[in-house]
Design an enzyme around this catalytic site. Structure first.
Site, PDB file in Angstrom:
ATOM      1  CE  LYS A  94      20.203   9.186   5.216  1.00  0.00           C
ATOM      2  NZ  LYS A  94      19.868   8.560   5.818  1.00  0.00           N
TER       3      LYS A  94
ATOM      4  NE  ARG B 217      19.153  13.567   9.841  1.00  0.00           N
ATOM      5  CZ  ARG B 217      19.883  12.965  10.052  1.00  0.00           C
ATOM      6  NH1 ARG B 217      21.198  13.345   9.190  1.00  0.00           N
ATOM      7  NH2 ARG B 217      19.683  11.527  10.065  1.00  0.00           N
TER       8      ARG B 217
ATOM      9  NE  ARG C 200      22.942   1.033  10.731  1.00  0.00           N
ATOM     10  CZ  ARG C 200      22.198   2.213  11.244  1.00  0.00           C
ATOM     11  NH1 ARG C 200      22.463   2.870   9.927  1.00  0.00           N
ATOM     12  NH2 ARG C 200      21.421   2.714  11.853  1.00  0.00           N
TER      13      ARG C 200
ATOM     14  NE  ARG D   3      24.020   4.535  13.885  1.00  0.00           N
ATOM     15  CZ  ARG D   3      23.785   5.861  12.615  1.00  0.00           C
ATOM     16  NH1 ARG D   3      24.272   5.472  11.208  1.00  0.00           N
ATOM     17  NH2 ARG D   3      22.697   6.288  13.158  1.00  0.00           N
TER      18      ARG D   3
ATOM     19  NE  ARG E  50      18.930   6.965  14.230  1.00  0.00           N
ATOM     20  CZ  ARG E  50      18.887   5.703  13.962  1.00  0.00           C
ATOM     21  NH1 ARG E  50      19.566   5.534  14.708  1.00  0.00           N
ATOM     22  NH2 ARG E  50      19.686   5.779  13.173  1.00  0.00           N
TER      23      ARG E  50
END
Ligand code: AP5
Length: 217
Positions: free
Chosen positions: A13, A88, A127, A161, A172
């Site tokens: 996203k 969400r 990431r 992160r 998550r």
């Protein structure tokens, strides 16, 4: 044009939103980024948010709806909007519709990005982000052109992160399937839903999104 990028953690996203900001001059409204900024504010709310995010759980609806409302009051409300990571929950989706209606706006299209769980976990594990400009990279699928140097701003500092660990990613994903995936049916019923194969290469996904936007405009 106002759009939602809907998808599980790691679906791409943020990556696609940043492309749309550069190519189309749209405004990215990422509740994840807003909450990470709130975390560093040192306030009581910031501390609570940090704990919830580290566990991978959802922050309460009232906090995120308040953040989006603030953004819509400001400059951001005047441009084409990309909602990234919001809504969400069904309550957030209803609130968004009301907030937009108050501004005389509406949603044009909701783009659901489909990626399987194994790929998501690989993506999140690899990431890293430029500490300076926030550009998002991946060790295998999107490395920097020159090792250790951000393609976009030339910075040599990168961050990972705090919630990008396996335990938090599983929480998550659960939160996504329990609370967010029902929004696919919600927007389908409203005739707003378009779907893209988020497993395709970054440029292929971007081209698919451009096609969807052209059709919706
Ligand atoms: P948030 O920051 O929104 O995180 P997320 O939804 O978990 O999504 P990510 O940012 O992890 O993934 P992404 O889809 O943007 O993928 P990316 O482009 O980086 O939320 C974090 C937390 O904040 C939540 O857990 C919650 O606690 C809280 N929160 C936020 N919003 C909330 C809300 N509305 N309500 C309640 N709580 C909220 O890509 C991932 C990696 O894959 C990158 O390395 C990238 O380079 C790579 N990649 C991207 N696309 C491709 C591709 N096509 N092929 C190969 N690699 C790719």
């Amino acid at each position: 044009m106002n759009i939602i990028l809907l998808g599980p953690p790691g679906a791409g996203k943020g990556t696609q939103a940043r492309r749309l900001v550069e190519a189309e001059g749209m405004v990215q409204l990422s509740t994840g980024d807003m909450l990470r900024a709130a975390k560093t504010s040192g306030t009581e709310m910031g501390k609570k948010v940090a704990e919830v995010m580290a566990r991978g759980e959802l922050v309460t609806d009232d906090i995120v709806i308040g953040l989006i409302e603030e953004q819509l009051e400001g400059e951001a409300g005047r441009h084409g909007l990309i909602f990234d990571g919001f809504p969400r929950t069904l309550a957030q989706a209803d609130a968004l519709e009301e907030l937009l209606a108050k501004k005389g706006k509406s949603l044009d299209v909701v783009i659901a990005m489909e990626v399987d769980d194994e790929a998501l976990i690989r993506r999140i594990a690899g990431r890293f982000t430029c500490a300076q400009c926030g550009e998002v990279y991946h060790e295998d699928t999107r490395p920097t052109a020159k090792e250790g140097v951000c393609d976009r701003c030339g910075s040599t500092e990168f961050v990972r992160r705090a919630d990008d660990n396996e335990e938090s990613v599983r929480v998550r994903l659960n939160a996504y399937y329990r609370s967010t995936a029902p929004l696919i049916g919600y927007y389908h019923a409203k005739g707003k839903l378009a779907q893209v194969d988020g497993l395709a290469e970054i440029e292929t996904v971007a081209a698919e999104i451009r096609k969807i936007l052209k059709k919706a405009s």
